[in-house]
Write an enzyme that holds these catalytic residues in place. Structure first.
Site, PDB file in Angstrom:
ATOM      1  N   ASP A   2       0.857  -1.180   0.000  1.00  0.00           N
ATOM      2  CA  ASP A   2       0.000   0.000   0.000  1.00  0.00           C
ATOM      3  C   ASP A   2       0.901   1.240   0.000  1.00  0.00           C
ATOM      4  OD1 ASP A   2       0.840   0.360   2.613  1.00  0.00           O
ATOM      5  OD2 ASP A   2      -1.155   0.231   3.506  1.00  0.00           O
ATOM      6  N   ARG A  50       7.252 -34.270   8.189  1.00  0.00           N
ATOM      7  CA  ARG A  50       6.149 -33.971   9.113  1.00  0.00           C
ATOM      8  C   ARG A  50       5.581 -32.573   8.876  1.00  0.00           C
ATOM      9  NH1 ARG A  50      10.796 -33.006  11.878  1.00  0.00           N
ATOM     10  NH2 ARG A  50      10.897 -31.221  13.302  1.00  0.00           N
ATOM     11  N   HIS A  51       6.427 -31.693   8.349  1.00  0.00           N
ATOM     12  CA  HIS A  51       5.936 -30.339   8.063  1.00  0.00           C
ATOM     13  C   HIS A  51       4.985 -30.351   6.873  1.00  0.00           C
ATOM     14  CE1 HIS A  51       8.759 -29.094  11.036  1.00  0.00           C
ATOM     15  NE2 HIS A  51       9.774 -29.588  10.350  1.00  0.00           N
ATOM     16  N   HIS A 108       9.331 -24.732   7.398  1.00  0.00           N
ATOM     17  CA  HIS A 108       8.281 -25.494   8.088  1.00  0.00           C
ATOM     18  C   HIS A 108       6.882 -25.262   7.536  1.00  0.00           C
ATOM     19  CE1 HIS A 108      10.616 -26.453  12.069  1.00  0.00           C
ATOM     20  NE2 HIS A 108      11.302 -26.752  10.978  1.00  0.00           N
ATOM     21  N   ASN A 109       6.612 -24.081   7.031  1.00  0.00           N
ATOM     22  CA  ASN A 109       5.235 -23.745   6.624  1.00  0.00           C
ATOM     23  C   ASN A 109       5.071 -23.659   5.114  1.00  0.00           C
ATOM     24  OD1 ASN A 109       5.825 -21.489   9.198  1.00  0.00           O
ATOM     25  ND2 ASN A 109       4.575 -23.303   9.508  1.00  0.00           N
ATOM     26  N   THR A 162       2.305  -2.086   8.823  1.00  0.00           N
ATOM     27  CA  THR A 162       2.693  -3.129   9.787  1.00  0.00           C
ATOM     28  C   THR A 162       2.997  -4.467   9.128  1.00  0.00           C
ATOM     29  OG1 THR A 162       0.388  -3.792  10.025  1.00  0.00           O
ATOM     30  CG2 THR A 162       1.224  -2.139  11.590  1.00  0.00           C
ATOM     31  N   CYS A 205       2.829  -3.415   3.953  1.00  0.00           N
ATOM     32  CA  CYS A 205       2.005  -2.261   4.314  1.00  0.00           C
ATOM     33  C   CYS A 205       2.679  -1.634   5.539  1.00  0.00           C
ATOM     34  CB  CYS A 205       0.547  -2.643   4.541  1.00  0.00           C
ATOM     35  SG  CYS A 205       0.215  -3.765   5.922  1.00  0.00           S
ATOM     36  N   GLY A 245      -2.130  -6.146   7.913  1.00  0.00           N
ATOM     37  CA  GLY A 245      -3.385  -6.092   7.163  1.00  0.00           C
ATOM     38  C   GLY A 245      -3.261  -6.724   5.790  1.00  0.00           C
TER      39      GLY A 245
HETATM   40  C1  RB5 Z   1      -2.252   2.418   6.615  1.00  0.00           C
HETATM   41  O1  RB5 Z   1      -2.332   3.563   7.392  1.00  0.00           O
HETATM   42  C2  RB5 Z   1      -2.047   1.193   7.504  1.00  0.00           C
HETATM   43  O2  RB5 Z   1      -3.209   0.904   8.204  1.00  0.00           O
HETATM   44  C3  RB5 Z   1      -1.616   0.008   6.667  1.00  0.00           C
HETATM   45  O3  RB5 Z   1      -0.459   0.323   5.981  1.00  0.00           O
HETATM   46  C4  RB5 Z   1      -1.310  -1.271   7.422  1.00  0.00           C
HETATM   47  O4  RB5 Z   1      -0.438  -1.045   8.478  1.00  0.00           O
HETATM   48  C5  RB5 Z   1      -2.471  -2.088   7.807  1.00  0.00           C
HETATM   49  O5  RB5 Z   1      -2.334  -3.215   8.315  1.00  0.00           O
END
Ligand code: RB5
Length: 149
Positions: free
Chosen positions: A12, A136-137, A102-103, A71, A69, A74
């Protein structure tokens, strides 16, 4: 799933610069990188960018996807709604290696407001250089896949 070195990137607005840095970094390693944007800084909605990359990975056209994004959370949640996608958010290299080993993760998510550039590149390298261990994975990944049916 393709064995090619094709990789798709998206983010994003919060992660454009880091995404472009990652694109250059992995292209220099020989990956065929398709960066599907966005390229302009207007506020946008991470679910559509997560889905866009995830659909390309799920289609088999791309070996991996890297999404970002603010964090990483999202956009990861959105990507994981697409069948055959297994995406983890990583802010350390150990987790990045383990989600491959593993995943059998086929997508990596990063938070541009969480992880600095140098560490993010190390995380990407750890993800891309690790191999799924199977055994096993594999049984456990099959259990994840069964949840999609
Ligand atoms: C955008 O402000 C923020 O919410 C997005 O980049 C992200 O961190 C959402 O999970």
């Amino acid at each position: 799933m393709t064995d090619s070195k094709r990789i798709v990137l998206s983010s994003d607005h919060a992660a454009i610069a880091l995404r472009q840095t990652i694109a250059k970094h992995i292209a220099a390693q020989g990956w065929d990188v398709v960066d599907i944007g966005p390229t302009t800084p207007e506020s946008t909605h991470y679910p559509k960018h997560g889905e866009a990359a995830a659909q390309r990975v799920a289609s088999g056209d791309f070996r991996f996807g890297i999404i970002l994004c603010g964090t990483g959370q999202g956009i990861m949640m959105a990507a994981n709604k697409v069948k055959d996608v297994r995406c983890g958010v990583c802010s350390d290299t150990f987790s990045a290696r383990m989600i491959r080993q593993h995943n059998d993760a086929n997508m990596l998510s990063l938070g541009a407001r969480v992880t600095g550039e140098d560490l993010a590149l190390e995380i990407v390298d750890a993800f891309l250089s690790a191999e799924f261990e199977g055994g096993r994975h594999g049984t456990r990944v099959d259990m994840i896949k069964a949840l999609e049916r």
